[in-house]
Design a protein around this motif. Structure first.
Motif, PDB file in Angstrom:
ATOM      1  N   GLY A 139     -32.898 -53.569  13.706  1.00 41.29           N
ATOM      2  CA  GLY A 139     -33.558 -52.651  13.199  1.00 41.29           C
ATOM      3  C   GLY A 139     -34.161 -53.017  12.082  1.00 41.29           C
ATOM      4  O   GLY A 139     -35.273 -52.704  11.693  1.00 41.29           O
ATOM      5  N   PHE A 188     -32.553 -48.309  20.982  1.00 38.66           N
ATOM      6  CA  PHE A 188     -33.841 -48.296  20.637  1.00 38.66           C
ATOM      7  C   PHE A 188     -34.723 -47.698  21.915  1.00 38.66           C
ATOM      8  O   PHE A 188     -34.658 -47.896  22.819  1.00 38.66           O
ATOM      9  N   LYS A 189     -35.781 -46.889  21.188  1.00 34.01           N
ATOM     10  CA  LYS A 189     -36.930 -46.412  22.271  1.00 34.01           C
ATOM     11  C   LYS A 189     -37.873 -47.386  22.721  1.00 34.01           C
ATOM     12  O   LYS A 189     -38.179 -47.516  23.765  1.00 34.01           O
ATOM     13  N   GLU A 190     -38.304 -48.100  21.588  1.00 34.29           N
ATOM     14  CA  GLU A 190     -39.369 -49.085  22.014  1.00 34.29           C
ATOM     15  C   GLU A 190     -38.492 -50.226  22.494  1.00 34.29           C
ATOM     16  O   GLU A 190     -37.408 -50.617  22.299  1.00 34.29           O
ATOM     17  N   ARG A 210     -35.406 -50.154   4.841  1.00 32.04           N
ATOM     18  CA  ARG A 210     -35.064 -50.678   6.161  1.00 32.04           C
ATOM     19  C   ARG A 210     -33.470 -50.535   6.352  1.00 32.04           C
ATOM     20  O   ARG A 210     -32.885 -50.359   7.571  1.00 32.04           O
ATOM     21  N   LEU A 266     -37.361 -53.962  23.312  1.00 37.73           N
ATOM     22  CA  LEU A 266     -37.204 -55.090  22.386  1.00 37.73           C
ATOM     23  C   LEU A 266     -37.666 -56.383  22.722  1.00 37.73           C
ATOM     24  O   LEU A 266     -38.065 -56.444  23.977  1.00 37.73           O
ATOM     25  N   LEU A 279     -36.477 -55.776  12.583  1.00 39.62           N
ATOM     26  CA  LEU A 279     -37.675 -55.497  13.138  1.00 39.62           C
ATOM     27  C   LEU A 279     -38.364 -54.302  12.625  1.00 39.62           C
ATOM     28  O   LEU A 279     -39.370 -53.683  13.041  1.00 39.62           O
ATOM     29  N   SER A 280     -37.856 -53.837  11.623  1.00 38.46           N
ATOM     30  CA  SER A 280     -38.328 -52.368  10.924  1.00 38.46           C
ATOM     31  C   SER A 280     -38.335 -51.336  12.133  1.00 38.46           C
ATOM     32  O   SER A 280     -39.500 -50.458  12.167  1.00 38.46           O
ATOM     33  N   ARG A 281     -37.304 -51.279  12.823  1.00 40.81           N
ATOM     34  CA  ARG A 281     -37.386 -49.967  13.723  1.00 40.81           C
ATOM     35  C   ARG A 281     -36.163 -49.082  13.305  1.00 40.81           C
ATOM     36  O   ARG A 281     -35.062 -49.562  12.954  1.00 40.81           O
ATOM     37  N   THR A 282     -35.940 -47.920  14.008  1.00 38.87           N
ATOM     38  CA  THR A 282     -34.977 -47.095  13.631  1.00 38.87           C
ATOM     39  C   THR A 282     -33.957 -47.120  14.845  1.00 38.87           C
ATOM     40  O   THR A 282     -34.664 -47.129  16.043  1.00 38.87           O
ATOM     41  N   THR A 283     -32.849 -47.058  14.852  1.00 41.27           N
ATOM     42  CA  THR A 283     -31.968 -47.112  15.777  1.00 41.27           C
ATOM     43  C   THR A 283     -31.661 -45.827  16.073  1.00 41.27           C
ATOM     44  O   THR A 283     -31.563 -44.784  15.321  1.00 41.27           O
ATOM     45  N   GLU A 284     -31.281 -45.634  17.589  1.00 39.31           N
ATOM     46  CA  GLU A 284     -30.922 -44.237  18.056  1.00 39.31           C
ATOM     47  C   GLU A 284     -29.626 -43.914  18.205  1.00 39.31           C
ATOM     48  O   GLU A 284     -28.951 -44.530  18.965  1.00 39.31           O
TER      49      GLU A 284
END
Length: 634
Positions: free
Chosen positions: A69, A12-14, A321, A16, A72-77
């Motif tokens: 992801g 993740f960029k953001e 998601r 956690l 948390l509604s986040r995109t995995t890198e």
């Protein structure tokens, strides 16, 4: 599974949430968390309990990162690998003899690798989850397993003779595993072998013969998918349970074979490149590629199961998601299931995913509506219960014989034993054994014949069938033949079922098509069924059966005229003691003013095997009392 917090963060960029906060989110929406342990260096180890239904994709950091992801509604890198490979396979070939066991095998030959210590970041990540570093090649294969959930293996190519083959092990073959354990193999196991001998127990453990060491220059990379049930059985048989076998046991998607292969080869190309380094062409044995799996999910079914009306936007947001591909239809969605999600097969699976992401805590409790529902028994159930009751009244006992054996029309794909290679095609084959084994206990039970029946399934080439088998075996002289007894029972069944069982009875065992009986028999009402069940004898007294053999003795005595059978019986019972478990009169006749009584005696202990000496002593006591009565022992 022990999971590194820093390893998850790399996806993740953001930033956690903190390890404990992340653990709470997973514990509420995905997996049970056993513990969270913070360690020096700013990392933390989260112990996640992955159940078998998600082991195929979440016994790995990437799988858990994808779950995070979604929640948390986040995109995995996720990395994308671009390999520079030779058009030549460099002499590498593989033969898969059993494509049902090995559904995919991806491999490559790599020349001029440099086997050294691993880069520090790989050593640290492995150490965090309790794995020791060996060398860069082995560490990379282990890293990929814990990163993607795909077990990998590297062979020293110069120690491999000829070609690789995935085959069934031969009886008498042996292998020494990487940890120095000598294992005897058999035909229930599969191996990866060369032209000489096995190199690895497929899916369980590699062998020492083609081990990668500091001297290794050329390697073969193996990324395969093996049948889970076979791996589980092999692992238990050889007493070796590994991180690899655990992952195969619960199933692995064929896509992971290529994903694991690409990451492994890319990391080796980056961290183990020697002078003249070359990657051969990829060998991909994939005889039956997976087909796209689409599940139709009705919105009405979603609302019915979850008890909440979700909007189209909410439903599609959750699909997005997960990364699901979907098509909106009238009142439903066609959802294309990602290949890695082996747990999503039916409509309810998709609805459950929506529910846990939406949050069960957001679903309000609703009172259960009144239902006008009265359970009804099927005709099949009622007819079978009626048949059982009729046969029980006729003195028959129900048995269940084994489904597998060495005779039949359909073979078992992976038999549990060498004498259980086929599924039974009839019931009567094993009935003879059942009758004979029960006949041995006739004296102990005080019966003159053995009567048994079985209702069971058989499998033939044209499919599965339900049968009823009846068997009778006389164990003592009887004027009535066994076939006559069966004929009488069939007549009784015909009368009470309202359907004539027109079955030829030539011997002491008969087999009947149960499905035909069910279809043509008269149906009975629920009330009649309750009467049948309620009339069953519920006052039967039971007692434990001794595991020790019983002993038979006969005794005959002349008594004065007027002596009753009960007079003789009482003396035998009193003198026989607790070891005398059955007394049966088998002969009586009068001559010259005297009466002869002959009894069959059965002795048995619940504690030991009886000896002739102690039985002879009891028989002597009985004879002594008879003589004191003035009777003559014959």
């Amino acid at each position: 599974m022990k999971v590194s917090y820093k390893w998850l963060q790399s996806y993740f960029k953001e930033s956690l949430p903190s390890p404990h906060e992340l653990a709470d989110i997973l514990n509420t929406r995905a997996f049970e968390i056993e513990s969270v342990d913070e360690i020096p260096g700013g990392d933390a180890v989260i112990d996640v309990d992955i159940l078998p239904n998600r082991s195929h994709d979440c016994l790995a950091h990437r799988g858990i990162a994808r779950e995070i992801g979604v929640l948390l509604s986040r995109t995995t890198e996720e990395p994308v690998f671009d390999l520079t490979q030779s058009v030549d396979a460099l002499g590498f070939t593989v033969d898969v003899e059993d494509p049902i066991f090995c559904t995919r095998f991806v491999g490559v030959r790599m020349h001029s690798v440099s086997v050294t210590d691993s880069p520090k970041w790989i050593e640290e990540r492995l150490a965090t989850i309790g794995q020791r570093s060996i060398n860069n090649i082995v560490d990379i294969t282990n890293f990929v397993m814990f990163d993607l959930g795909k077990p990998m293996h590297a062979f020293d190519a110069d120690k491999v003779v000829g070609n690789l083959v995935v085959r069934i092990a031969k009886e008498g073959e042996n292998i020494t595993t990487l940890d120095g354990k000598d294992v005897a193999l058999n035909a229930s196991m599969h191996v990866i072998a060369d032209d000489i001998s096995p190199l690895a127990i497929a899916g369980v453990k590699g062998g020492i013969r083609a081990e990668v060491t500091k001297e290794t220059k050329n390697i073969l990379i193996e990324s395969a998918v093996f049948d889970g049930s076979t791996i589980r059985k092999t692992s238990r048989t050889v007493g070796i349970k590994t991180d690899s076998s655990r992952r195969f046991e619960n199933g692995i998607a064929n896509q992971l074979a290529m994903d694991g292969f690409m990451e492994t080869v890319a990391l080796i190309a980056e961290h183990a490149r020697g002078d003249g380094f070359t990657i051969g062409a990829t060998v991909d044995v994939y005889p039956k590629p997976d087909e796209e799996h689409v599940v139709n999910m009705r919105v009405s079914k979603l609302q019915s199961l979850l008890g909440v009306d979700l909007t189209q936007k909410e439903i599609e947001s959750i699909f997005d998601r997960f990364g699901f591909v979907y098509e909106k239809k009238d009142g439903s969605y066609d959802v294309t299931i990602p290949e890695l999600r082996l747990d999503l097969r039916i409509e309810e699976d998709v609805i459950e995913e929506i529910g846990r992401v939406y949050g069960y805590e957001h679903i309000q409790a609703q009172p259960i509506a009144d239902m006008d529902f009265k359970p009804q028994s099927t005709k099949e159930y009622k007819v079978i219960e009626n048949i059982k009751n009729i046969l029980a009244q006729a003195g028959f006992s129900e048995v269940q014989t084994y489904m597998f054996g060495d005779k039949g029309e359909v073979e078992v794909l992976y038999p549990a034993a060498s004498d259980k290679t086929k599924v039974r095609a009839d019931l009567k084959t094993r009935f003879e054994e059942t009758l004979q084994s029960n006949a041995r206990y006739a004296d102990l039970l005080g019966i003159s014949d053995v009567r048994v029946f079985e209702i069971g399934k058989v499998v033939k080439k044209d499919g599965e069938h339900s049968l009823l088998a009846l068997g009778v075996q006389n164990v003592k002289k009887d004027k009535k033949k066994e076939s006559e007894k069966i004929t009488e029972v069939l007549q009784m069944l015909s009368e009470k079922l309202g359907y004539t069982l027109d079955t030829e009875v030539a011997h002491h065992i008969v087999e009947i098509d149960l499905q035909e009986v069910i279809e043509k028999s008269a149906d009975i009402s629920e009330r009649e069924l309750r009467d049948i069940i309620s009339h069953a004898d519920d006052t039967v007294e039971t007692k434990p059966v001794s595991s020790y053999p019983f002993v038979l003795r006969d005794i005959a005595v002349w008594t004065p005229d007027g002596t009753q059978e009960s007079d003789v019986y009482d003396i035998i019972k009193e003198q026989g003691g607790e070891l005398l478990v059955r007394i049966a009169l088998f002969d009586e006749f009068k001559k010259d003013g005297k009466t002869s009584y002959a009894f069959n005696l059965v002795f048995q202990s619940h504690e030991r095997t009886l000896t002739d000496e102690e039985i002879n002593q009891i028989m002597e006591k009985i004879s002594t009392v008879f003589i004191k009565q003035g009777w003559t022992v014959r």
